[in-house]
Design an enzyme around this catalytic site. Sequence first.
Site, PDB file in Angstrom:
ATOM      1  N   LYS A  22     -41.965  90.716  94.332  1.00 26.85           N
ATOM      2  CA  LYS A  22     -43.184  89.998  93.914  1.00 26.85           C
ATOM      3  C   LYS A  22     -43.359  90.096  92.402  1.00 26.85           C
ATOM      4  O   LYS A  22     -43.584  89.086  91.722  1.00 26.85           O
ATOM      5  CB  LYS A  22     -44.407  90.607  94.594  1.00 26.85           C
ATOM      6  N   ASN A  23     -43.220  91.296  91.845  1.00 27.78           N
ATOM      7  CA  ASN A  23     -43.532  91.498  90.425  1.00 27.78           C
ATOM      8  C   ASN A  23     -42.421  91.050  89.492  1.00 27.78           C
ATOM      9  O   ASN A  23     -42.545  91.168  88.275  1.00 27.78           O
ATOM     10  CB  ASN A  23     -43.920  92.955  90.176  1.00 27.78           C
ATOM     11  N   CYS A 116     -55.793  92.962  91.951  1.00 26.05           N
ATOM     12  CA  CYS A 116     -56.389  94.098  92.662  1.00 26.05           C
ATOM     13  C   CYS A 116     -57.343  94.855  91.747  1.00 26.05           C
ATOM     14  O   CYS A 116     -57.090  95.036  90.561  1.00 26.05           O
ATOM     15  CB  CYS A 116     -55.291  95.021  93.155  1.00 26.05           C
ATOM     16  N   ARG A 121     -58.764  96.531  83.923  1.00 29.18           N
ATOM     17  CA  ARG A 121     -57.621  95.599  83.768  1.00 29.18           C
ATOM     18  C   ARG A 121     -57.895  94.562  82.676  1.00 29.18           C
ATOM     19  O   ARG A 121     -57.872  93.357  82.900  1.00 29.18           O
ATOM     20  CB  ARG A 121     -57.270  94.935  85.094  1.00 29.18           C
ATOM     21  N   ASP A 305     -47.442 101.897  91.781  1.00 30.94           N
ATOM     22  CA  ASP A 305     -47.578 101.098  93.010  1.00 30.94           C
ATOM     23  C   ASP A 305     -47.117 101.853  94.246  1.00 30.94           C
ATOM     24  O   ASP A 305     -47.445 101.462  95.369  1.00 30.94           O
ATOM     25  CB  ASP A 305     -46.781  99.789  92.890  1.00 30.94           C
ATOM     26  N   ARG A 397     -50.556  89.378 100.076  1.00 31.92           N
ATOM     27  CA  ARG A 397     -50.188  89.037  98.689  1.00 31.92           C
ATOM     28  C   ARG A 397     -48.798  89.562  98.350  1.00 31.92           C
ATOM     29  O   ARG A 397     -48.121  89.021  97.482  1.00 31.92           O
ATOM     30  CB  ARG A 397     -51.213  89.630  97.713  1.00 31.92           C
TER      31      ARG A 397
HETATM   32  C1  EPZ Z   1     -48.130  95.122  86.650  1.00 28.56           C
HETATM   33  O1  EPZ Z   1     -49.518  94.951  86.437  1.00 28.56           O
HETATM   34  C2  EPZ Z   1     -47.925  94.957  88.146  1.00 28.56           C
HETATM   35  N1  EPZ Z   1     -48.333  93.623  88.557  1.00 28.56           N
HETATM   36  C3  EPZ Z   1     -48.757  96.001  88.889  1.00 28.56           C
HETATM   37  O2  EPZ Z   1     -48.471  95.865  90.280  1.00 28.56           O
HETATM   38  C4  EPZ Z   1     -48.332  97.389  88.420  1.00 28.56           C
HETATM   39  O3  EPZ Z   1     -49.152  98.355  89.060  1.00 28.56           O
HETATM   40  C5  EPZ Z   1     -48.478  97.498  86.896  1.00 28.56           C
HETATM   41  O4  EPZ Z   1     -47.721  96.450  86.261  1.00 28.56           O
HETATM   42  C6  EPZ Z   1     -47.985  98.828  86.354  1.00 28.56           C
HETATM   43  O5  EPZ Z   1     -46.647  99.017  86.716  1.00 28.56           O
HETATM   44  C7  EPZ Z   1     -47.475  92.584  88.363  1.00 28.56           C
HETATM   45  O6  EPZ Z   1     -46.405  92.742  87.818  1.00 28.56           O
HETATM   46  C8  EPZ Z   1     -47.940  91.236  88.853  1.00 28.56           C
HETATM   47  P1  EPZ Z   1     -50.067  96.916  82.992  1.00 28.56           P
HETATM   48  P2  EPZ Z   1     -50.088  94.812  84.918  1.00 28.56           P
HETATM   49  O7  EPZ Z   1     -50.421  95.856  82.030  1.00 28.56           O
HETATM   50  O8  EPZ Z   1     -49.116  94.062  84.089  1.00 28.56           O
HETATM   51  C9  EPZ Z   1     -53.896  98.717  80.900  1.00 28.56           C
HETATM   52  C10 EPZ Z   1     -48.966  95.611  92.568  1.00 28.56           C
HETATM   53  O9  EPZ Z   1     -49.533  96.351  93.393  1.00 28.56           O
HETATM   54  N2  EPZ Z   1     -53.924  97.469  80.116  1.00 28.56           N
HETATM   55  O10 EPZ Z   1     -48.772  97.641  82.838  1.00 28.56           O
HETATM   56  O11 EPZ Z   1     -51.472  94.313  84.994  1.00 28.56           O
HETATM   57  C11 EPZ Z   1     -54.275  98.461  82.357  1.00 28.56           C
HETATM   58  O12 EPZ Z   1     -55.684  98.417  82.508  1.00 28.56           O
HETATM   59  C12 EPZ Z   1     -49.535  95.465  91.178  1.00 28.56           C
HETATM   60  O13 EPZ Z   1     -47.906  94.960  92.798  1.00 28.56           O
HETATM   61  C13 EPZ Z   1     -54.806  97.356  79.043  1.00 28.56           C
HETATM   62  O14 EPZ Z   1     -55.563  98.285  78.731  1.00 28.56           O
HETATM   63  O15 EPZ Z   1     -50.097  96.335  84.484  1.00 28.56           O
HETATM   64  C14 EPZ Z   1     -53.656  99.630  83.060  1.00 28.56           C
HETATM   65  O16 EPZ Z   1     -54.500 100.743  82.953  1.00 28.56           O
HETATM   66  C15 EPZ Z   1     -50.799  96.270  90.974  1.00 28.56           C
HETATM   67  N3  EPZ Z   1     -54.818  96.203  78.338  1.00 28.56           N
HETATM   68  C16 EPZ Z   1     -52.372  99.877  82.259  1.00 28.56           C
HETATM   69  O17 EPZ Z   1     -52.567  99.229  80.996  1.00 28.56           O
HETATM   70  C17 EPZ Z   1     -53.998  95.156  78.643  1.00 28.56           C
HETATM   71  O18 EPZ Z   1     -54.043  94.122  77.941  1.00 28.56           O
HETATM   72  C18 EPZ Z   1     -51.117  99.308  82.899  1.00 28.56           C
HETATM   73  O19 EPZ Z   1     -51.299  97.934  83.063  1.00 28.56           O
HETATM   74  C19 EPZ Z   1     -53.109  95.289  79.731  1.00 28.56           C
HETATM   75  C20 EPZ Z   1     -53.081  96.448  80.445  1.00 28.56           C
END
Ligand code: EPZ
Length: 418
Positions: A22-23, A116, A121, A305, A397
């Site tokens: 998915k990701n 989610c 986020r 995850d 999802r």
């Molecule tokens: C991706 O989400 C994945 N989703 C998530 O999988 C996964 O948990 C996550 O990466 C971490 O590995 C997809 O790929 C579609 P991040 P993403 O940006 O990109 C903070 C699942 O269950 N942050 O690495 O949203 C954020 O709040 C899903 O399949 C900011 O502060 O994750 C978090 O605390 C859930 N500002 C941390 O960084 C930003 O602009 C990691 O988020 C972006 C993120």
Amino acid sequence: MEAYLIDGGRPLDGVMEIHGAKNSVLPIMAACVCCAGTCEIRNCPRISDVETAVAILRHLGCRVERRGGTLAVDAAGLARCDIPAKLMRDMRSSILFLGALLARCGRADLVLPGGCALGARPVDLHLQAMGRLGARAEQAGDRITCRAGALRGQEFTLRFPSVGATENAMLAALGCRGTVVLRNAAREPEIVDLAQFLRVLGAQVSGEGTDRLTVQGGAPLHGAAYTVMPDRIETATYLCAAAGCGGDVFLAGAERRSLEAVISVLGRSGCQITEEASGLRIQASGRLTPPGSVATAPHPGFPTDAQAPVMAAMLRAAGTTGFTETIFENRMRHVPQLRRLGADITLYGRRAVVRGVGTLRGADMEATDLRCGAALIVAALQAEGESRVTGVPYIRRGYEALAENLRNAGAAVTLQNE
Ligand code: EPZ
């Protein structure tokens, strides 16, 4: 309301199928916008987030057709650069169309994405990355307006190795004049898959999988075919189901290389996990041994995850396991649901201490996010008696044919449309 009905308490034994990630497929689908040709995305999972991405692509003017396990995306007819709120709010990865639209047409009009509820986020790192590449990226309320004058090559560092911000920067970089060097880039396997896809389109990308990623902007892109990597979190989920229930399960299509941290934890708990020609086999029996404390971290650390599914696998271990969630501020919502089965879990903010119990008893539970739902299923499979898990849309999802897959391994799982 739909519900999974699970009659647990039996070992798993049989073959389960692992689908495309998915990701990985979601950023790859967004990347199709960058090229005015036809891309064939093979091993594309049948999950609702893909359906949402298809709706976004069609809204933008792309032609999308599913041919079995392959999705054909023709972005030649791209006719607009805005995405309606309804589609943006259905998932987190709708934000990845920001970088792709900037590269293709120099503008993007979106709203904040859904996804989610794991915490705030925010998308500040995404907007900062677009700004560093020369775009004017503004957020007013939940609206995001982005205009790129002339995107230019730049070297900059992400405050945090955000997966999504790294992917957005890679996509926007395709429209830059010059070289983009991204430091503190995310290193997840899905980033590597996206980079490999971009290379078959003709892009010049290097350094993926390291914290220093380089993209030469402006390369002419053309349509291509690509096979999406297997879903490592789906794999982790089913490994946890077999670990918690005991048994002998073969995961067809699974790969070891992207799951070392999870396999190490399950190995320490007493599971035998072996790599075979076309998948992974897991054998487990009796009570698991507590694997020691588990803390999530950016790749190659333990994946956030997998935190909830692994916690569910340890509910009956012969001792105590500590879990610390360092990535998201609100990713322990599975804990109160797991307690309904009789699990002994104490929460201290982002840290959970699980004391293994001898028996879990079936209960009604509600999934509040995708991996919470996965954990509830893993736990219910171990519980004596019947459990009922609602929140099915969350699970849909990210898991294709979950009930059928588990039934193929001998589980008593049905999806009830009440
Ligand atoms: C991706 O989400 C994945 N989703 C998530 O999988 C996964 O948990 C996550 O990466 C971490 O590995 C997809 O790929 C579609 P991040 P993403 O940006 O990109 C903070 C699942 O269950 N942050 O690495 O949203 C954020 O709040 C899903 O399949 C900011 O502060 O994750 C978090 O605390 C859930 N500002 C941390 O960084 C930003 O602009 C990691 O988020 C972006 C993120």
